[in-house]
Design a protein around this motif. Structure first.
Motif: not given
Length: 348
Positions: A120, A156, A163, A304, A338, A341-346, A348
């Motif tokens: 992260k 990512t 983005e 993703i 999965n 997806d976790e990296e995407r949330s990290m 942003y």
């Protein structure tokens, strides 16, 4: 008049000899060009290994101000190599100058992962780098510029670039999983005792990380008895599910352990393979692995950047559809999705 068979051979070996007008030079950007991968790849590009033996190039090399001297040294070596396809070299630490007019961008520069750093933190440190490069890409690159992200976490970083550069089509941004794909081909070829060029259609699904899934279920090998499915030639299910997967997943770590540095030559070669196939096309009946923006194929979450099997034609990639995925493969693919997806949330 030359026989048609001879003309065909000339067209294959020396396409520029039969072209009425020579190709115009194209601008190719390499970021992190003073680093080990950058140092390896610029000569490959200038020799035609990325865009073909008849495509002149102008190399744009970007690195940090602290690397100015090293970058200048790389520029000197390129000039001293007297490479016929190389029509100019720009070495700079200014992003606007580096991105100006480029048709292809290989983004190797990024925040390196250091001992004790969590993923992260690595992602957080790379976001501002790719935010700045996204702006430069939109403002200064040529229309339809094609981008390959190499710097880790590559999937990512590519997502962040997409983005933050909404004017750039998502299909024009990709990330490197070809190194993992090549490693998979290499392991199969060594197991079978055949040349790596006789193996095709392995797949690397997912993230360029330890959750990637190297898949030989659809791979084919050429033998003295013709082409055969690899699973028929290697009757060892345990090898496919354990040793093969683990060796490919951990190959980068093994290289670091052996040479005390990360993969450079193989990474540069894989980046050239990736761009060459994207621009010039994949051979008929052959697919390769590329990290691309998911459209939901194979149940992978949309948006993703995920490694899929793709074919390429006329500068466009397409995800190979309809491949059978068993329960084992599905579980591995979901694990990598999965993580992304976790990296995407990290990010942003």
């Amino acid at each position: 008049m030359l026989p048609s068979s001879l003309l065909q051979r000339l067209a294959s070996w020396c396409p520029w000899l039969l072209r009425d007008e020579p190709k115009q030079p194209v601008k190719v950007l390499v970021t992190g060009a003073a680093g080990q991968i950058g140092y390896a790849i610029v000569a490959m590009i200038a020799r035609g290994l990325m865009l073909g033996p008849d495509q002149p190039v102008v190399l744009h090399m970007l690195d940090l101000p602290k690397s100015t001297d090293a970058l200048s040294g790389v520029r000197m070596e390129l000039i001293d190599a007297a490479l016929p396809l190389l029509r100019g070299v720009v070495a700079t630490s200014d992003e606007a100058e580096a991105f100006r007019g480029v048709s292809f961008a290989v983004l190797i520069g990024g925040w390196p992962r250091k001992e004790g750093m969590q993923r992260k933190d690595l992602i957080a440190n790379n976001v501002p780098i790719y935010q700045s490069q996204a702006f430069a890409l939109q403002q200064h690159a040529a229309p339809n510029c094609k981008v390959l992200v190499v710097a880790n976490p590559a999937n990512t970083n590519a997502l962040v670039l997409k983005e933050l550069a909404p004017a750039v089509p998502a299909k024009n941004i990709t990330c490197l999983t070809r190194l993992d794909h090549n490693r998979a081909l290499g392991q199969i070829s060594e197991k079978l005792g055949v040349h790596v060029g006789d193996v095709r259609n392995a797949i690397v699904w997912g993230n360029h990380s330890s959750t990637q899934f190297p898949d030989a279920s659809h791979a084919i090998a050429r033998t003295q008895h013709g082409e055969k499915p690899v699973r028929e030639l290697i009757a060892d299910e345990k090898w496919f599910k354990e040793e093969f997967v683990t060796v490919v997943q951990q190959r980068g770590e093994a290289v670091i352990k052996a040479r005390k540095q990360s993969s450079s030559l193989s990474a540069a070669s894989a980046a050239c393979n990736h761009m060459r196939d994207w621009i010039l096309g994949t051979p008929k009946g052959t697919w390769v692995s590329m990290g691309v923006c998911s459209d939901g194929s194979y149940g992978v979450p949309k948006g993703i950047f995920y490694s899929f099997p793709v074919t390429c034609e006329k500068g466009e990639w397409s995800i190979v559809q309809g491949l059978e995925v068993d329960d084992f493969a599905r579980s591995k693919m979901e694990l990598s999705a999965n993580e992304l997806d976790e990296e995407r949330s990290m990010a942003y």
